[in-house]
Scaffold this active site. Structure first.
Site, PDB file in Angstrom:
ATOM      1  N   SER A 194       0.837  -1.192   0.000  1.00  0.00           N
ATOM      2  CA  SER A 194       0.000   0.000   0.000  1.00  0.00           C
ATOM      3  C   SER A 194       0.872   1.242   0.000  1.00  0.00           C
ATOM      4  O   SER A 194       1.762   1.389   0.850  1.00  0.00           O
ATOM      5  CB  SER A 194      -0.910  -0.005   1.234  1.00  0.00           C
ATOM      6  OG  SER A 194      -1.817   1.065   1.199  1.00  0.00           O
ATOM      7  N   CYS A 320      -8.225  -1.929  21.266  1.00  0.00           N
ATOM      8  CA  CYS A 320      -9.320  -1.760  22.222  1.00  0.00           C
ATOM      9  C   CYS A 320      -9.877  -0.347  22.113  1.00  0.00           C
ATOM     10  O   CYS A 320      -9.135   0.623  22.125  1.00  0.00           O
ATOM     11  CB  CYS A 320      -8.821  -1.991  23.642  1.00  0.00           C
ATOM     12  SG  CYS A 320      -8.474  -3.702  24.037  1.00  0.00           S
TER      13      CYS A 320
END
Length: 460
Positions: A194, A320
């Protein structure tokens, strides 16, 4: 404000900016057309393909440009699996692959296929022999990243590629994090990358498929990019991506040495400046610009916000979030803390002064966050120890269950136990990781009326 999150997206390289602006005037026409403007666009596209192929280490006709690195992964996995569908519908991948690879595996499973995740060690690396044992007679494709995006550990791609080649299984390598530093060694079959990871513009991915690899592009047929990437090519962005890849490669040798020294400084200094910190990932076989460390008793999101307020843009090795409460699959697979993780990835041009300023700010920021959470400075022994204690942390997010455990571990004698009641999924990962770091024994998990009971035995 120092930007230390190049692993997410590197700043646009000056060469990319120059190439992008220049090609906007020359590369706007349809390269499939035969008139003058189309021929000019074709020349730009062909030159970019040759430049990118040279950097990858493949033939120009083996490489196509896609709309992103994720699209390259999805097109590569789907095409390879379809091309080898007569062999079977099984895929092998490491447990720490990028989410794009995990999503491709999940899609295969949902469509009736199957996949095997190969475990990693505590540094995040796979064992090539274990990877080889996961290959089966019906394995159609194997996937292994060249270097991990969260902790920087380099994978044994060349060794694994040999094992896959001997088994007759094509290996797809996700080289998004490493391609700017150098080509991927070994007999890989497919490779993806990428552009925004090395300082090219966003919206350009690479997919290389070696000659001889059975590959059947999925979706409606398209005449562009060998039928492997549908849609009108963004030629200015492609030209900028190729030009910047060549530029960063020319700078890579010197910049790698310089940034590795700065990262070594961070790795050595963090443990001495901040109590209860573990630097994760392989200390040697790693990307030169990236380091991740775990701070005990710290909420990762709060720590990142406070570092941002202090003028430093860093990210976390943990995914998280308050909305998902989903621990990072990479840190989970490694068996390290999923909370309190800081990923520092230095872009080209980072100075030693910027790193020293970061190290000067970090201890105070961590101390402030720990104080807000009520974390202990150190476990204090009780004058009248009890053989066992129960800590009720139900309804409280990590790192609070770990903080409460640390507060009371000194109140039981050596050989005594502390049972932590918690219903946060992260506690299942963080309590064993805390035990590993503090050299206490993790006895195991037991069922409870709510959540789970995690039993820890004091050894020290």
């Amino acid at each position: 404000m120092p930007y230390f999150d190049a692993a997410s997206s590197a700043p646009l390289h000056p060469v990319a900016r120059q190439a992008l602006l220049a090609s906007l005037d020359e590369g706007w026409a349809d390269p499939a057309r035969l008139y003058r403007e189309g021929r000019r666009a074709t020349l730009l596209l062909d030159a970019a393909r040759e430049t990118a192929a040279e950097a990858v280490g493949c033939r120009p006709d083996e490489l196509v440009f896609t709309s992103s690195g994720t699209r390259a992964v999805h097109s590569g996995t789907a095409g390879a699996l379809s091309g080898r569908r007569r062999v079977g519908r099984h895929m092998v991948l490491s447990a720490v692959e990028h989410s794009s690879v995990l999503h491709a595996a999940a899609a295969l499973g949902a469509a009736g296929g199957s996949f095997t995740e190969v475990a990693v060690d505590r540094t995040g690396a796979v064992d090539p022999a274990a990877y080889g044992r996961a290959l089966r007679a019906d394995t159609a494709l194997a996937c292994l990243q060249s270097a991990n995006h969260e902790v920087g550990t380099e994978q044994p791609v060349a060794e694994t590629a040999e094992i896959c080649a001997e088994a007759g299984v094509p290996l797809l390598v996700d080289a998004a994090q490493s391609l700017g530093w150098g080509p991927v060694a070994g007999r890989w079959s497919l490779l993806t990358a990428s552009a925004h990871k090395w300082g090219g513009p966003a919206g350009v991915g690479l997919l290389a498929v070696r000659k001889g690899v059975r590959f059947a592009p999925q979706g409606p047929a398209d005449e562009r990019e060998s039928g492997r990437a549908a849609g009108f090519e963004n030629i200015p962005a492609i030209v900028a991506a190729a030009a910047s890849l060549r530029a960063v490669r020319a700078e890579a040798a010197a910049e790698s040495v310089r940034l590795r020294a700065l990262v070594d400084r961070v790795r050595a200094a963090v443990a001495g400046l901040v109590p209860d910190v573990e630097v994760v990932g392989d200390p040697e076989r790693r990307l030169p610009h990236l380091v991740t460390f775990s701070c005990l008793y710290v909420d990762g999101e709060t720590l990142l916000h406070e570092l941002d307020r202090a003028g430093f843009s860093v990210s976390s090795g943990s995914s998280c979030t308050s909305s998902t409460l989903t621990p990072s699959h990479v840190l989970k697979a490694m068996g390290v803390l999923t909370e309190g993780n800081v990923r520092v990835s230095l872009p080209a041009g980072t100075t030693g002064d910027e790193v020293e300023r970061f190290l000067g700010v970090l201890p105070g920021v961590v101390a402030e966050v720990r104080a807000k959470l009520g974390a202990p400075a150190s476990p204090a022994p009780s004058p009248s120890p009890r053989d066992s204690l129960v800590v009720d942390a139900l309804g409280r997010r990590c790192p609070i269950p770990v903080i409460e455990l640390a507060k009371v571990i000194g109140e039981v004698p050596v050989g005594g136990t502390v049972t932590v009641l918690a219903d946060d999924e992260a506690a299942r990962l963080d309590i064993p990781a805390w035990c590993e770091m503090r050299e206490q024994e993790y006895v195991g998990e037991e069922p409870a009326d709510r959540g789970s009971a995690y039993v820890v035995r004091r050894l020290l």
